[in-house]
Design an enzyme around this catalytic site. Sequence first.
Site, PDB file in Angstrom:
ATOM      1  N   ASP A  12      29.176  57.538  57.870  1.00 53.98           N
ATOM      2  CA  ASP A  12      27.841  56.992  58.120  1.00 53.98           C
ATOM      3  C   ASP A  12      27.920  56.001  59.271  1.00 53.98           C
ATOM      4  O   ASP A  12      29.003  55.516  59.626  1.00 53.98           O
ATOM      5  CB  ASP A  12      27.307  56.300  56.869  1.00 53.98           C
ATOM      6  CG  ASP A  12      25.787  56.084  56.907  1.00 53.98           C
ATOM      7  OD1 ASP A  12      25.138  56.689  57.779  1.00 53.98           O
ATOM      8  OD2 ASP A  12      25.273  55.326  56.075  1.00 53.98           O
ATOM      9  N   GLU A  53      26.561  57.036  63.941  1.00 52.24           N
ATOM     10  CA  GLU A  53      26.864  58.109  62.998  1.00 52.24           C
ATOM     11  C   GLU A  53      27.921  59.052  63.561  1.00 52.24           C
ATOM     12  O   GLU A  53      28.852  59.457  62.841  1.00 52.24           O
ATOM     13  CB  GLU A  53      25.582  58.872  62.676  1.00 52.24           C
ATOM     14  CG  GLU A  53      24.616  58.080  61.799  1.00 52.24           C
ATOM     15  CD  GLU A  53      23.201  58.620  61.809  1.00 52.24           C
ATOM     16  OE1 GLU A  53      22.396  58.177  60.961  1.00 52.24           O
ATOM     17  OE2 GLU A  53      22.877  59.482  62.667  1.00 52.24           O
ATOM     18  N   ASP A  84      24.631  61.738  55.489  1.00 52.17           N
ATOM     19  CA  ASP A  84      23.180  61.714  55.261  1.00 52.17           C
ATOM     20  C   ASP A  84      22.392  61.772  56.565  1.00 52.17           C
ATOM     21  O   ASP A  84      21.181  61.590  56.566  1.00 52.17           O
ATOM     22  CB  ASP A  84      22.765  60.496  54.440  1.00 52.17           C
ATOM     23  CG  ASP A  84      23.132  59.166  55.080  1.00 52.17           C
ATOM     24  OD1 ASP A  84      22.808  58.980  56.267  1.00 52.17           O
ATOM     25  OD2 ASP A  84      23.716  58.314  54.401  1.00 52.17           O
ATOM     26  N   ASP A 133      28.284  54.074  53.703  1.00 52.26           N
ATOM     27  CA  ASP A 133      27.215  53.154  54.100  1.00 52.26           C
ATOM     28  C   ASP A 133      27.674  51.702  53.956  1.00 52.26           C
ATOM     29  O   ASP A 133      27.417  50.869  54.837  1.00 52.26           O
ATOM     30  CB  ASP A 133      25.975  53.420  53.250  1.00 52.26           C
ATOM     31  CG  ASP A 133      24.843  52.453  53.539  1.00 52.26           C
ATOM     32  OD1 ASP A 133      24.220  52.575  54.602  1.00 52.26           O
ATOM     33  OD2 ASP A 133      24.600  51.561  52.709  1.00 52.26           O
ATOM     34  N   HIS A 223       0.405  39.511  53.806  1.00 51.22           N
ATOM     35  CA  HIS A 223       0.826  38.108  53.750  1.00 51.22           C
ATOM     36  C   HIS A 223       0.239  37.396  52.538  1.00 51.22           C
ATOM     37  O   HIS A 223      -0.738  37.850  51.924  1.00 51.22           O
ATOM     38  CB  HIS A 223       0.376  37.388  55.025  1.00 51.22           C
ATOM     39  CG  HIS A 223      -1.121  37.439  55.216  1.00 51.22           C
ATOM     40  ND1 HIS A 223      -1.986  36.586  54.568  1.00 51.22           N
ATOM     41  CD2 HIS A 223      -1.896  38.255  55.972  1.00 51.22           C
ATOM     42  CE1 HIS A 223      -3.230  36.869  54.911  1.00 51.22           C
ATOM     43  NE2 HIS A 223      -3.205  37.881  55.766  1.00 51.22           N
ATOM     44  N   GLU A 299      -3.545  41.368  62.981  1.00 52.50           N
ATOM     45  CA  GLU A 299      -4.820  41.738  62.366  1.00 52.50           C
ATOM     46  C   GLU A 299      -5.861  42.043  63.441  1.00 52.50           C
ATOM     47  O   GLU A 299      -5.708  41.677  64.619  1.00 52.50           O
ATOM     48  CB  GLU A 299      -5.297  40.594  61.455  1.00 52.50           C
ATOM     49  CG  GLU A 299      -6.608  40.831  60.727  1.00 52.50           C
ATOM     50  CD  GLU A 299      -6.620  42.077  59.832  1.00 52.50           C
ATOM     51  OE1 GLU A 299      -6.628  43.193  60.390  1.00 52.50           O
ATOM     52  OE2 GLU A 299      -6.651  41.919  58.601  1.00 52.50           O
TER      53      GLU A 299
END
Length: 419
Positions: A12, A53, A84, A133, A223, A299
């Site tokens: 990995d 990887e 993976d 991992d 938030h 926002e």
Amino acid sequence: MTQPRQFVIEADGGSRGNPGPAGYGAVVIDPVTGETLAEAAEYIGVATNNVAEYKGLIAGLKAAKALVPDASADGAVQVRVRMDSKLVVEQMSGRWKIKHPDMKPLAAEAARILPASAVTYEWIPREKNKHADRLANEAMDAGRRGKQWEPSASTAALDTTRPSVASALPPVSGPPGDAVAGAAKARAALASRPAAASPSAPQAGWAAAPDLGTPATFVLLRHGETALTPEKRFSGSGGSDPELSAAGRHQAECIARSLAARGTVEEIVSSPLRRCRETAAAVAARLGLEVRIEEGLRETDFGAWEGLTFAEVRERYGPDLDAWLTSAKAAPTGGGESFAEVTRRVSATRDRLTTRYAGRTVLLVTHVTPIKTLIRLALGAPPEAMFRMELSAASVSAVAYYADGNASVRLLNDTSHLR
């Protein structure tokens, strides 16, 4: 006839930023006993996930070769590589073309280490690749401290329980060459096929569907409360940029504890607005992660409506409010953003982040409109669906984005951590 030495390699790589500080991990396993025969890990500086990887694959193949003096001879060794990374598995299996210039020399190097007939590749879900991992993360942690990974300091194998994986390697017979490799792959596919189909439980939670590879999973956190939240006042990116209230800070601590207990978040990205940065900081302190600021997560700019209640906007700007409620192209009074404009901004941000964090679980600390937009787009729902979703302060939602372009909404408006 001497039987070949058999190994399973799990490899990995990861990058905290993609590109960012990167490292890889690889482990060589005895397929009969499940014993760890060799480990390798290294911090490689700034690189992408895919480069890391491939580096992990190369390290694993070299570690396996080192265990057999004549490994380059035909029939001396048989290796099943389990990763993976769908990209690496498919490219090394010859089913996907290698187009990226950074990948071509790495794939060529990996192919030269052992005879092609000695190596087969298998994709596995991330949860079955925990040992490699953990090694990769140990390497990245060491790099952050200005050091390299040391085998003596590794704890990657301590919590890894692995049964015998003898079935991962099909028996080899007949002359060496491509025919044997093809037959081996066919036998492996037949061996792994269940005898009879059985009903399975529907996929739930944040985990990946095993047949689609590991998605980029966005954990969407609204938030915590500000002084404006309980009064239901418009609070966008064009207003006063309020801080968290005492209630909001408590909510941030609650979600931080909950996410720390889950242990699945790998990266944190926040809106630049103060209430999000403060919420993200509380989580980051618990998880030991850094916060990346993403302008596209801010926002909506509500223009002249900033700081007003819905009733106050209705009284002062009734016609503009009616237009806004019925058309995604209508903007708030005074030069605010329309939902159509926000959708374009959020869509571009989503595309950028899914590429950057492919296969990773990322906490996005943001606001009502960006979260509703991501949910709406994932569902393929019309713009008016924005008004049919409830998002509480400090609530958690989640969307998984797969490499084939599909998305799956996994969670919406969860506030169980606040109870």
